[in-house]
Design an enzyme around this catalytic site. Structure first.
Site, PDB file in Angstrom:
ATOM      1  CE  LYS A  10      -4.029  -2.083   2.295  1.00 29.53           C
ATOM      2  NZ  LYS A  10      -5.016  -1.901   3.392  1.00 29.53           N
ATOM      3  CE1 TYR A  50      -9.583  -2.463   0.423  1.00 33.97           C
ATOM      4  CE2 TYR A  50      -8.587  -0.597  -0.700  1.00 33.97           C
ATOM      5  CZ  TYR A  50      -8.476  -1.743   0.077  1.00 33.97           C
ATOM      6  OH  TYR A  50      -7.234  -2.169   0.493  1.00 33.97           O
ATOM      7  CG  PHE A  58     -13.121   2.238   7.425  1.00 37.24           C
ATOM      8  CD1 PHE A  58     -12.670   1.652   6.248  1.00 37.24           C
ATOM      9  CD2 PHE A  58     -13.778   1.442   8.348  1.00 37.24           C
ATOM     10  CE1 PHE A  58     -12.871   0.306   5.989  1.00 37.24           C
ATOM     11  CE2 PHE A  58     -13.976   0.071   8.105  1.00 37.24           C
ATOM     12  CZ  PHE A  58     -13.516  -0.482   6.909  1.00 37.24           C
ATOM     13  CB  THR A  92      -7.384  -5.550   9.815  1.00 42.19           C
ATOM     14  OG1 THR A  92      -7.970  -6.664   9.143  1.00 42.19           O
ATOM     15  CG2 THR A  92      -7.656  -4.271   9.063  1.00 42.19           C
ATOM     16  NE  ARG A 103      -2.702  -5.711   6.882  1.00 39.95           N
ATOM     17  CZ  ARG A 103      -3.890  -6.177   6.527  1.00 39.95           C
ATOM     18  NH1 ARG A 103      -4.472  -7.133   7.215  1.00 39.95           N
ATOM     19  NH2 ARG A 103      -4.503  -5.684   5.464  1.00 39.95           N
ATOM     20  CG  ASN A 113      -3.705  -2.215   6.874  1.00 45.33           C
ATOM     21  OD1 ASN A 113      -3.585  -1.843   5.716  1.00 45.33           O
ATOM     22  ND2 ASN A 113      -4.757  -2.890   7.298  1.00 45.33           N
ATOM     23  CG  HIS A 116      -5.458  -5.969  -0.381  1.00 41.58           C
ATOM     24  ND1 HIS A 116      -6.681  -5.742   0.213  1.00 41.58           N
ATOM     25  CD2 HIS A 116      -5.660  -6.906  -1.350  1.00 41.58           C
ATOM     26  CE1 HIS A 116      -7.592  -6.515  -0.392  1.00 41.58           C
ATOM     27  NE2 HIS A 116      -6.995  -7.224  -1.344  1.00 41.58           N
ATOM     28  CD  GLU A 127      -9.321  -8.474  -3.692  1.00 42.11           C
ATOM     29  OE1 GLU A 127     -10.181  -8.126  -2.867  1.00 42.11           O
ATOM     30  OE2 GLU A 127      -8.219  -8.952  -3.346  1.00 42.11           O
TER      31      GLU A 127
HETATM   32  P1  IDP Z   1      -8.219  -6.478   5.564  1.00 47.83           P
HETATM   33  O1  IDP Z   1      -7.405  -5.549   4.711  1.00 47.83           O
HETATM   34  O2  IDP Z   1      -7.411  -7.066   6.697  1.00 47.83           O
HETATM   35  O3  IDP Z   1      -8.934  -7.522   4.763  1.00 47.83           O
HETATM   36  P2  IDP Z   1     -10.792  -5.129   5.818  1.00 47.83           P
HETATM   37  O4  IDP Z   1     -11.708  -5.250   6.996  1.00 47.83           O
HETATM   38  O5  IDP Z   1     -11.169  -5.822   4.559  1.00 47.83           O
HETATM   39  O6  IDP Z   1      -9.332  -5.598   6.300  1.00 47.83           O
HETATM   40  O7  IDP Z   1     -10.604  -3.575   5.545  1.00 47.83           O
HETATM   41  C1  IDP Z   1      -9.984  -3.123   4.346  1.00 47.83           C
HETATM   42  C2  IDP Z   1      -9.023  -2.019   4.681  1.00 47.83           C
HETATM   43  O8  IDP Z   1      -9.755  -0.898   5.192  1.00 47.83           O
HETATM   44  C3  IDP Z   1      -8.015  -2.337   5.794  1.00 47.83           C
HETATM   45  O9  IDP Z   1      -6.898  -3.063   5.342  1.00 47.83           O
HETATM   46  C4  IDP Z   1      -7.629  -0.950   6.253  1.00 47.83           C
HETATM   47  O10 IDP Z   1      -6.712  -0.319   5.359  1.00 47.83           O
HETATM   48  C5  IDP Z   1      -8.967  -0.221   6.163  1.00 47.83           C
HETATM   49  N1  IDP Z   1      -9.674  -0.244   7.450  1.00 47.83           N
HETATM   50  C6  IDP Z   1     -10.291  -1.297   8.047  1.00 47.83           C
HETATM   51  N2  IDP Z   1     -10.850  -0.956   9.228  1.00 47.83           N
HETATM   52  C7  IDP Z   1     -10.575   0.360   9.394  1.00 47.83           C
HETATM   53  C8  IDP Z   1     -10.886   1.314  10.427  1.00 47.83           C
HETATM   54  O11 IDP Z   1     -11.523   0.998  11.440  1.00 47.83           O
HETATM   55  N3  IDP Z   1     -10.409   2.587  10.227  1.00 47.83           N
HETATM   56  C9  IDP Z   1      -9.718   2.968   9.120  1.00 47.83           C
HETATM   57  N4  IDP Z   1      -9.412   2.107   8.132  1.00 47.83           N
HETATM   58  C10 IDP Z   1      -9.833   0.830   8.258  1.00 47.83           C
HETATM   59 MG    MG Z   2     -10.433  -7.377   3.348  1.00 45.62          MG
END
Ligand code: IDP
Ligand code: MG
Length: 141
Positions: A10, A50, A58, A92, A103, A113, A116, A127
């Site tokens: 990212k 997304y 968010f 995450t 991470r 983070n 992906h 994807e």
């Molecule tokens: P993942 O990337 O571990 O699959 P997801 O729940 O699919 O996690 O969320 C996608 C992306 O959205 C996360 O990797 C992160 O960059 C962002 N994200 C998830 N939860 C939050 C939050 O609570 N605040 C801000 N960004 C978030």
């Molecule tokens: Mg995800």
């Protein structure tokens, strides 16, 4: 397509000069890189990628961030690639990410983070298709 997954390094990790260190984790964890490129998503591309999160609070922050600079997109190959890559990247939220995960070592916050990973074989296929054409994949499979 049980042996392929989609990964991104990212914008935070590219900006922080961690691309090489993350490539090293990819390779030492036993993944082969089928295809890779550096690109900068537009805001609307990030919104498309997304789309499943469009109702989440968010979403605006996430799509701003993902279009804020270049990221490296990769198609990775390994037996049980989706599950294996999710294990390699960790939770995450970096505060909850396992010791030794990408991470844990490179993420700065739950939003920024570092990487992906697809969450299912079906989404991996979608994807990979979002960023790579068949001809970019076939040559390396
Ligand atoms: P993942 O990337 O571990 O699959 P997801 O729940 O699919 O996690 O969320 C996608 C992306 O959205 C996360 O990797 C992160 O960059 C962002 N994200 C998830 N939860 C939050 C939050 O609570 N605040 C801000 N960004 C978030
Ligand atoms: Mg995800």
């Amino acid at each position: 397509m049980k042996n392929m997954t989609f990964a991104m390094i990212k914008p935070d990790a590219v900006r922080n000069r961690n691309t090489g260190k993350i490539y090293d984790r990819i390779l030492t964890s036993g993944f082969s890189i089928v295809s890779a490129k550096l690109l900068r998503m537009t805001k609307s591309q990030a919104e498309g990628f997304y789309d499943v999160h469009s109702e989440r609070p968010f979403f605006g922050e996430l799509t701003e961030f993902m279009s804020s600079g270049p990221c490296m997109v990769l198609a990775l190959k390994k037996e049980n690639a989706v599950e294996e890559w999710r294990k390699t990247i960790g939770a995450t939220n970096p505060d909850e990410a396992e010791t030794g995960s990408i991470r844990k070592d490179f993420a700065t916050s739950i939003g920024e983070n570092a990487v992906h990973g697809s969450d299912s074989d079906e989404n991996a296929k979608k994807e990979i298709g979002f960023f790579f054409s068949e001809s970019e994949l076939i040559a390396n499979k």
